[in-house]
Design a protein around this motif. Structure first.
Motif, PDB file in Angstrom:
ATOM      1  N   LEU A  56       0.829  -1.206   0.000  1.00 51.38           N
ATOM      2  CA  LEU A  56       0.000   0.000   0.000  1.00 51.38           C
ATOM      3  C   LEU A  56       0.862   1.253   0.000  1.00 51.38           C
ATOM      4  N   LEU A  57       1.776   1.326   0.967  1.00 48.59           N
ATOM      5  CA  LEU A  57       2.592   2.520   1.154  1.00 48.59           C
ATOM      6  C   LEU A  57       3.864   2.381   0.340  1.00 48.59           C
ATOM      7  N   ASN A  58       3.736   2.575  -0.953  1.00 47.75           N
ATOM      8  CA  ASN A  58       4.853   2.352  -1.855  1.00 47.75           C
ATOM      9  C   ASN A  58       5.302   3.658  -2.486  1.00 47.75           C
ATOM     10  N   ARG A  59       6.545   3.695  -2.898  1.00 54.59           N
ATOM     11  CA  ARG A  59       7.074   4.855  -3.590  1.00 54.59           C
ATOM     12  C   ARG A  59       6.515   4.915  -5.012  1.00 54.59           C
ATOM     13  N   SER A  60       6.371   6.118  -5.529  1.00 53.09           N
ATOM     14  CA  SER A  60       5.861   6.260  -6.898  1.00 53.09           C
ATOM     15  C   SER A  60       6.832   5.664  -7.908  1.00 53.09           C
ATOM     16  N   THR A  61       8.108   5.577  -7.548  1.00 50.19           N
ATOM     17  CA  THR A  61       9.099   4.983  -8.445  1.00 50.19           C
ATOM     18  C   THR A  61       9.004   3.464  -8.496  1.00 50.19           C
ATOM     19  N   ASP A  62       8.239   2.877  -7.555  1.00 46.99           N
ATOM     20  CA  ASP A  62       8.080   1.419  -7.527  1.00 46.99           C
ATOM     21  C   ASP A  62       6.870   0.985  -8.336  1.00 46.99           C
ATOM     22  N   TRP A  63       6.690   1.574  -9.507  1.00 45.71           N
ATOM     23  CA  TRP A  63       5.507   1.267 -10.324  1.00 45.71           C
ATOM     24  C   TRP A  63       5.547  -0.160 -10.864  1.00 45.71           C
ATOM     25  N   ASN A  64       6.713  -0.785 -10.893  1.00 47.76           N
ATOM     26  CA  ASN A  64       6.820  -2.182 -11.329  1.00 47.76           C
ATOM     27  C   ASN A  64       7.333  -3.037 -10.174  1.00 47.76           C
ATOM     28  N   PHE A  65       6.736  -2.800  -9.016  1.00 42.39           N
ATOM     29  CA  PHE A  65       7.208  -3.327  -7.739  1.00 42.39           C
ATOM     30  C   PHE A  65       7.461  -4.834  -7.752  1.00 42.39           C
ATOM     31  N   ALA A  66       6.460  -5.614  -8.155  1.00 44.17           N
ATOM     32  CA  ALA A  66       6.584  -7.075  -8.095  1.00 44.17           C
ATOM     33  C   ALA A  66       7.694  -7.588  -8.999  1.00 44.17           C
ATOM     34  N   ARG A  67       7.752  -7.058 -10.198  1.00 45.46           N
ATOM     35  CA  ARG A  67       8.789  -7.501 -11.141  1.00 45.46           C
ATOM     36  C   ARG A  67      10.182  -7.176 -10.617  1.00 45.46           C
ATOM     37  N   GLU A  68      10.350  -6.010 -10.004  1.00 51.62           N
ATOM     38  CA  GLU A  68      11.652  -5.647  -9.450  1.00 51.62           C
ATOM     39  C   GLU A  68      12.034  -6.557  -8.284  1.00 51.62           C
ATOM     40  N   CYS A  69      11.048  -6.941  -7.478  1.00 55.41           N
ATOM     41  CA  CYS A  69      11.329  -7.890  -6.396  1.00 55.41           C
ATOM     42  C   CYS A  69      11.807  -9.225  -6.966  1.00 55.41           C
ATOM     43  N   VAL A  70      11.145  -9.702  -8.009  1.00 61.41           N
ATOM     44  CA  VAL A  70      11.530 -10.966  -8.642  1.00 61.41           C
ATOM     45  C   VAL A  70      12.963 -10.887  -9.156  1.00 61.41           C
ATOM     46  N   LEU A  71      13.315  -9.767  -9.790  1.00 59.77           N
ATOM     47  CA  LEU A  71      14.658  -9.625 -10.359  1.00 59.77           C
ATOM     48  C   LEU A  71      15.734  -9.535  -9.278  1.00 59.77           C
ATOM     49  N   GLY A  72      15.317  -9.299  -8.041  1.00 56.56           N
ATOM     50  CA  GLY A  72      16.260  -9.283  -6.933  1.00 56.56           C
ATOM     51  C   GLY A  72      16.477 -10.638  -6.300  1.00 56.56           C
ATOM     52  N   THR A  73      15.850 -11.673  -6.847  1.00 55.00           N
ATOM     53  CA  THR A  73      15.959 -13.020  -6.290  1.00 55.00           C
ATOM     54  C   THR A  73      16.813 -13.913  -7.179  1.00 55.00           C
ATOM     55  N   ALA A  74      16.986 -15.164  -6.723  1.00 51.81           N
ATOM     56  CA  ALA A  74      17.725 -16.152  -7.510  1.00 51.81           C
ATOM     57  C   ALA A  74      16.819 -16.916  -8.468  1.00 51.81           C
ATOM     58  N   LEU A  75      15.558 -16.487  -8.591  1.00 53.50           N
ATOM     59  CA  LEU A  75      14.672 -17.106  -9.573  1.00 53.50           C
ATOM     60  C   LEU A  75      15.181 -16.827 -10.981  1.00 53.50           C
ATOM     61  N   GLY A 114       3.067  -9.845   0.025  1.00 53.99           N
ATOM     62  CA  GLY A 114       2.873  -8.421   0.217  1.00 53.99           C
ATOM     63  C   GLY A 114       3.808  -7.874   1.271  1.00 53.99           C
ATOM     64  N   SER A 115       3.921  -6.569   1.293  1.00 53.16           N
ATOM     65  CA  SER A 115       4.825  -5.895   2.218  1.00 53.16           C
ATOM     66  C   SER A 115       4.285  -4.511   2.520  1.00 53.16           C
ATOM     67  N   ASP A 116       4.564  -4.016   3.711  1.00 47.86           N
ATOM     68  CA  ASP A 116       4.258  -2.622   4.010  1.00 47.86           C
ATOM     69  C   ASP A 116       5.139  -2.103   5.124  1.00 47.86           C
ATOM     70  N   THR A 117       5.475  -0.819   5.013  1.00 47.30           N
ATOM     71  CA  THR A 117       6.286  -0.155   6.023  1.00 47.30           C
ATOM     72  C   THR A 117       5.824   1.288   6.180  1.00 47.30           C
ATOM     73  N   ASN A 118       5.754   1.735   7.413  1.00 45.49           N
ATOM     74  CA  ASN A 118       5.539   3.146   7.699  1.00 45.49           C
ATOM     75  C   ASN A 118       6.874   3.842   7.950  1.00 45.49           C
ATOM     76  N   SER A 119       7.940   3.050   8.029  1.00 42.43           N
ATOM     77  CA  SER A 119       9.250   3.574   8.412  1.00 42.43           C
ATOM     78  C   SER A 119      10.087   3.994   7.213  1.00 42.43           C
ATOM     79  N   ASP A 120       9.568   3.815   6.019  1.00 37.50           N
ATOM     80  CA  ASP A 120      10.215   4.308   4.795  1.00 37.50           C
ATOM     81  C   ASP A 120       9.133   4.995   3.973  1.00 37.50           C
ATOM     82  N   ILE A 121       8.359   5.810   4.666  1.00 36.79           N
ATOM     83  CA  ILE A 121       7.117   6.335   4.102  1.00 36.79           C
ATOM     84  C   ILE A 121       7.401   7.303   2.951  1.00 36.79           C
ATOM     85  N   PRO A 122       6.679   7.184   1.843  1.00 39.57           N
ATOM     86  CA  PRO A 122       6.894   8.096   0.715  1.00 39.57           C
ATOM     87  C   PRO A 122       6.199   9.437   0.958  1.00 39.57           C
TER      88      PRO A 122
END
Length: 420
Positions: A56-75, A114-122
């Protein structure tokens, strides 16, 4: 239709916001969970059918959030990923969407989460400042730029903090729940009692080692930090109202969820693929439903799960009592109690399409390993936290049927049935 198997889930410990996970992004937390699943189930270098994630509380630059998470893995980087958003029901919804694709044979494996943080709030600019800065960038001459800069006022520089309020009412979720508990006659004592039981169940589950294979230590944190094994009814009763300061409020920091940081993810597969991989199946996703209420015109904001459950029960020819486990998301203790009381009310259930009340449930089967009030509620992470927890309970029982219910902002609800 293929059977949809829940293989297992992992999450990082849930912590109170602005503490242990300060300045850590949603992407970092959720990528860590995904890599935990990759390691646990030997997925490195493998292409999965799909990954669906949300925050929910995501940065506007994370418009492709899920895909970027996948690319950060060993998948295998050929694994696709897409983002989903349905407030607090986000990761339950990702699971439902992927489950449907597995059931109809489009894909064999998937990860939801899913993920959420108030500690890196945009933080956002005031809209007027954003327009001025856009105009400044487009200006062709020095005099045009100077004129735009001169138009910027001090009030334009005040940042906008994301606020968990309903845009159409201006009320927070807690304020809406205060209205609900007054409508349904839910007392402060009832709310505190449910919160106390949530903490005690979670603390007991920790003592029994229940969470040992569901949690990944992260940033030096090894366990959930919000659970209070030492709380008492007296301590809960001493807390002041948190949303209504008129003297009539009954929601407190003790019987409501706290702002929480965390992430969770869940591995799913078709029954056949799970057998090929020798993956033990914890449970099966059987059915699901979503609903919404007209909260703007008086319906309780967090009552949509009552409608969703009623429809899902009717479609599956089940009664509310035909479950061994009830996992009802505790956004607030009062919201859970309103839901339970509504199902016992004949007039209300008539609105749900039932000729008689759905009835009461056995409270000893409710949130038996602790709920969101005790464990915490990082908004988009709660669904897969509950799913993994519930699937493990069913696996330990050896058989059974579980009802999962999550209310969301915007007056919506997402519910599901798991079986083993």
């Amino acid at each position: 239709m293929k059977k949809v198997a829940i293989i297992g889930g992992l999450r990082i410990p849930f912590v109170k916001s602005f503490k242990e996970y300060n300045h850590i992004s949603n992407q970092e937390m959720l990528t860590f969970c995904l890599n935990g699943l990759v390691e646990k189930y030997g997925l490195a270098g493998k292409r999965l059918g799909e990954v669906a994630l949300g925050a929910l509380l995501n940065r506007s630059t994370d418009w492709n959030f899920a895909r970027e998470c996948v690319l950060g893995t060993a998948l295998d980087p050929h694994t696709p990923g897409y983002s989903v958003l349905r407030a607090c029901g986000t990761s339950l919804d990702t699971t439902i969407q992927l489950g449907l694709r597995i059931a109809c044979g489009q894909i064999d494996t998937a990860i939801s989460g899913g993920s959420d943080t108030n500690s890196d709030i945009p933080l956002l600019f005031q809209q007027h400042l954003a327009w001025k800065l856009a105009d400044l960038r487009a200006a062709k001459t020095f005099s045009q730029r100077l004129k735009i800069i001169a138009s910027i006022r001090l009030k334009d520089l005040k940042p906008l903090y994301p606020s968990i309020v309903e845009p159409r009412t201006g009320l927070s979720m807690g304020q809406h729940t205060e209205k609900m508990v007054k409508e349904w006659g839910i007392t402060r004592e009832e709310q505190d009692a449910l919160a106390y039981r949530s903490h005690m169940n979670a603390a007991k589950a920790y003592g029994e080692g229940f969470f040992s294979d569901l949690l990944l230590p992260f940033k030096g944190v090894k366990k959930d930090t919000i659970i209070r094994a030492d709380t008492t009814p007296e301590k809960l009763a001493a807390l002041k109202p948190a949303f209504d300061f008129s003297g009539n409020g009954s929601l407190t920091a003790g019987n409501s969820t706290l702002y929480t940081d965390g992430a969770s993810a869940l591995l799913m597969a078709s029954e056949e693929y799970a057998q090929q991989q020798n993956w033990p199946v914890l449970a099966h996703l059987v059915d699901a439903e979503t609903a919404a209420v007209d909260y703007v015109n008086g319906e309780g904001l967090l009552m949509a799960p009552t409608y969703a459950v009623a429809r899902m029960l009717k479609r599956n020819h089940l009664k509310l009592q035909d479950f061994d486990i009830y996992e009802i998301h505790e956004a607030f203790s009062g919201q859970v109690l309103c839901t339970l009381k509504a199902w016992e009310d004949a007039a209300y259930c008539k609105k749900l399409g039932w000729e008689a009340p759905l009835g009461s449930i056995d409270r000893s089967k409710l949130n038996t390993k602790g709920g969101s009030v005790a464990i915490g509620h990082p908004f988009a992470a709660t669904g897969t936290r509950i799913l993994a927890q519930t699937a493990k309970i069913l696996q330990q029982r050896g058989s059974g049927r579980a009802l999962i219910s999550i209310c969301t902002a915007g007056g919506m609800g997402v519910v599901a049935i798991l079986e083993r």
